[in-house]
Design a protein around this motif. Structure first.
Motif, short mmCIF file in Angstrom:
data_model
loop_
_atom_site.label_atom_id
_atom_site.label_comp_id
_atom_site.label_asym_id
_atom_site.label_seq_id
_atom_site.Cartn_x
_atom_site.Cartn_y
_atom_site.Cartn_z
N ASN A 56 0.91 -1.22 -0.06
CA ASN A 56 -0.12 -0.06 0.08
C ASN A 56 0.82 1.29 0.05
O ASN A 56 0.54 2.19 -0.71
CB ASN A 56 -1.08 -0.15 1.11
N VAL A 57 2.08 1.21 0.60
CA VAL A 57 2.80 2.48 0.51
C VAL A 57 3.38 2.66 -0.68
O VAL A 57 3.50 3.68 -1.41
CB VAL A 57 3.99 2.12 1.64
N ALA A 58 3.83 1.50 -1.41
CA ALA A 58 4.41 1.48 -2.66
C ALA A 58 3.28 2.09 -3.67
O ALA A 58 3.62 2.91 -4.49
CB ALA A 58 5.03 0.23 -3.14
N LEU A 59 2.18 1.53 -3.46
CA LEU A 59 1.02 1.97 -4.16
C LEU A 59 0.68 3.65 -4.11
O LEU A 59 0.39 4.41 -4.95
CB LEU A 59 -0.21 1.22 -4.22
N ALA A 60 0.76 3.90 -3.00
CA ALA A 60 0.74 5.58 -2.57
C ALA A 60 1.67 6.23 -3.13
O ALA A 60 1.44 7.41 -3.85
CB ALA A 60 0.81 5.62 -1.07
N GLU A 61 3.08 5.65 -3.35
CA GLU A 61 4.03 6.56 -3.88
C GLU A 61 3.75 6.40 -5.36
O GLU A 61 4.11 7.62 -5.97
CB GLU A 61 5.28 5.97 -3.39
N LEU A 62 3.47 5.49 -5.83
CA LEU A 62 3.27 5.42 -7.34
C LEU A 62 1.91 6.51 -7.81
O LEU A 62 2.35 7.00 -8.76
CB LEU A 62 2.83 3.88 -7.70
N SER A 63 1.08 6.32 -6.91
CA SER A 63 -0.02 7.29 -7.14
C SER A 63 0.51 8.76 -7.12
O SER A 63 -0.04 9.49 -8.02
CB SER A 63 -1.11 7.02 -6.19
N LEU A 64 1.30 8.91 -6.18
CA LEU A 64 1.95 10.15 -6.12
C LEU A 64 2.59 10.58 -7.38
O LEU A 64 2.45 11.69 -7.97
CB LEU A 64 2.99 10.50 -4.68
N ALA A 65 3.36 9.73 -7.66
CA ALA A 65 4.23 9.86 -9.19
C ALA A 65 3.27 10.27 -10.29
O ALA A 65 3.66 11.21 -11.15
CB ALA A 65 4.99 8.70 -9.31
N ARG A 66 2.04 9.76 -10.16
CA ARG A 66 1.06 9.81 -11.34
C ARG A 66 0.17 11.16 -11.03
O ARG A 66 -0.82 11.49 -11.74
CB ARG A 66 0.38 8.70 -11.80
N GLY A 67 0.46 11.71 -9.82
CA GLY A 67 -0.53 12.79 -9.58
C GLY A 67 -1.88 12.51 -9.31
O GLY A 67 -2.85 13.26 -9.30
N ARG A 68 -2.04 11.32 -8.77
CA ARG A 68 -3.51 10.87 -8.28
C ARG A 68 -3.45 10.94 -6.74
O ARG A 68 -3.26 10.03 -6.05
CB ARG A 68 -3.64 9.40 -8.68
N PHE A 69 -3.79 12.07 -6.49
CA PHE A 69 -3.49 12.35 -4.87
C PHE A 69 -4.58 11.64 -3.86
O PHE A 69 -4.35 11.33 -2.95
CB PHE A 69 -3.43 13.97 -4.72
N GLU A 70 -6.04 11.88 -4.18
CA GLU A 70 -6.75 11.28 -3.42
C GLU A 70 -6.59 9.53 -3.32
O GLU A 70 -6.25 8.93 -2.22
CB GLU A 70 -8.17 11.20 -3.94
N GLU A 71 -6.18 8.85 -4.36
CA GLU A 71 -5.71 7.50 -4.15
C GLU A 71 -4.46 7.33 -3.36
O GLU A 71 -4.47 6.37 -2.47
CB GLU A 71 -5.61 7.10 -5.57
N ALA A 72 -3.50 8.13 -3.45
CA ALA A 72 -2.22 8.07 -2.87
C ALA A 72 -2.61 8.14 -1.36
O ALA A 72 -2.04 7.60 -0.51
CB ALA A 72 -1.19 8.87 -3.10
N ALA A 73 -3.52 9.37 -0.73
CA ALA A 73 -3.88 9.31 0.36
C ALA A 73 -4.37 8.15 1.14
O ALA A 73 -4.44 7.89 2.10
CB ALA A 73 -4.74 10.67 0.43
N GLU A 74 -5.52 7.49 0.26
CA GLU A 74 -6.22 6.42 0.71
C GLU A 74 -5.31 5.19 1.02
O GLU A 74 -5.30 4.43 2.02
CB GLU A 74 -7.10 6.06 -0.25
N PHE A 75 -4.37 4.93 0.14
CA PHE A 75 -3.41 3.73 0.18
C PHE A 75 -2.38 4.08 1.36
O PHE A 75 -2.12 3.37 2.30
CB PHE A 75 -2.42 3.71 -1.25
N ALA A 76 -1.92 5.35 1.40
CA ALA A 76 -1.24 5.59 2.87
C ALA A 76 -1.73 5.52 4.03
O ALA A 76 -1.32 4.99 4.78
CB ALA A 76 -0.50 7.04 2.58
#
Length: 152
Positions: A56-76
């Motif tokens: 989930n942390v890795a997915l949050a960081e990947l989502s951040l790299a793609r500018g998908r902030f809401e998704e990143a916040a949820e994974f984190a």
């Protein structure tokens, strides 16, 4: 026997491989691997699984790299829930999750919002306490770029 036959045992390696792919900029491959590992772990392990939290942390960081902030916040947030239940507050992956969530909550904003500040401060304090200079520098530079200085 293949990795597909033993998904629980293969998941940590899949997450590691995805993290390497992220560093190489191969985000599509990384995301596919992480989603697969995450699905296996959610299906086959208890909810407070540390490998699932790491995915989930890795997915949050990947989502951040793609500018998908809401998704990143949820994974984190999902990762932090696990770490808060089963790990020490200064557990390095938990610090990484706090910083990812702070960045996700900030998104494209020029300044760090109030809800993100305690997260980044906790990450910085943990990295400082563990002498993790690279992470500490990255977080303090990020804070400076968002109009804030680290707390002493």
């Amino acid at each position: 026997m293949t990795a597909a036959d033993r998904p629980i045992e293969a998941a940590p390696n899949a997450v590691t491989l995805a993290e390497i792919r992220m560093k190489l900029g191969r985000l599509d491959e990384a995301e596919s691997g992480l989603q697969g590992a995450r699905a296996d772990l959610e299906r086959l392990t208890p909810p407070n699984n540390l490998v699932l939290a790491r995915a989930n942390v890795a997915l949050a960081e990947l989502s951040l790299a793609r500018g998908r902030f809401e998704e990143a916040a949820e994974f984190a947030a999902q990762a932090l829930a696990v770490y808060e239940a089963v790990a020490e507050p200064d557990h390095l992956p938990a610090l990484r999750a706090r910083f990812a969530r702070a960045r996700a909550l900030t998104g494209d904003a020029p300044e760090v919002p109030a809800e993100a500040r305690p997260l980044v401060d906790a990450a910085i304090a943990g990295w400082r306490g563990k002498s993790r200079e690279a992470e500490l520098r990255r977080a303090t530079e990020w804070l400076a770029a968002h109009g804030a200085a680290p707390h002493p």
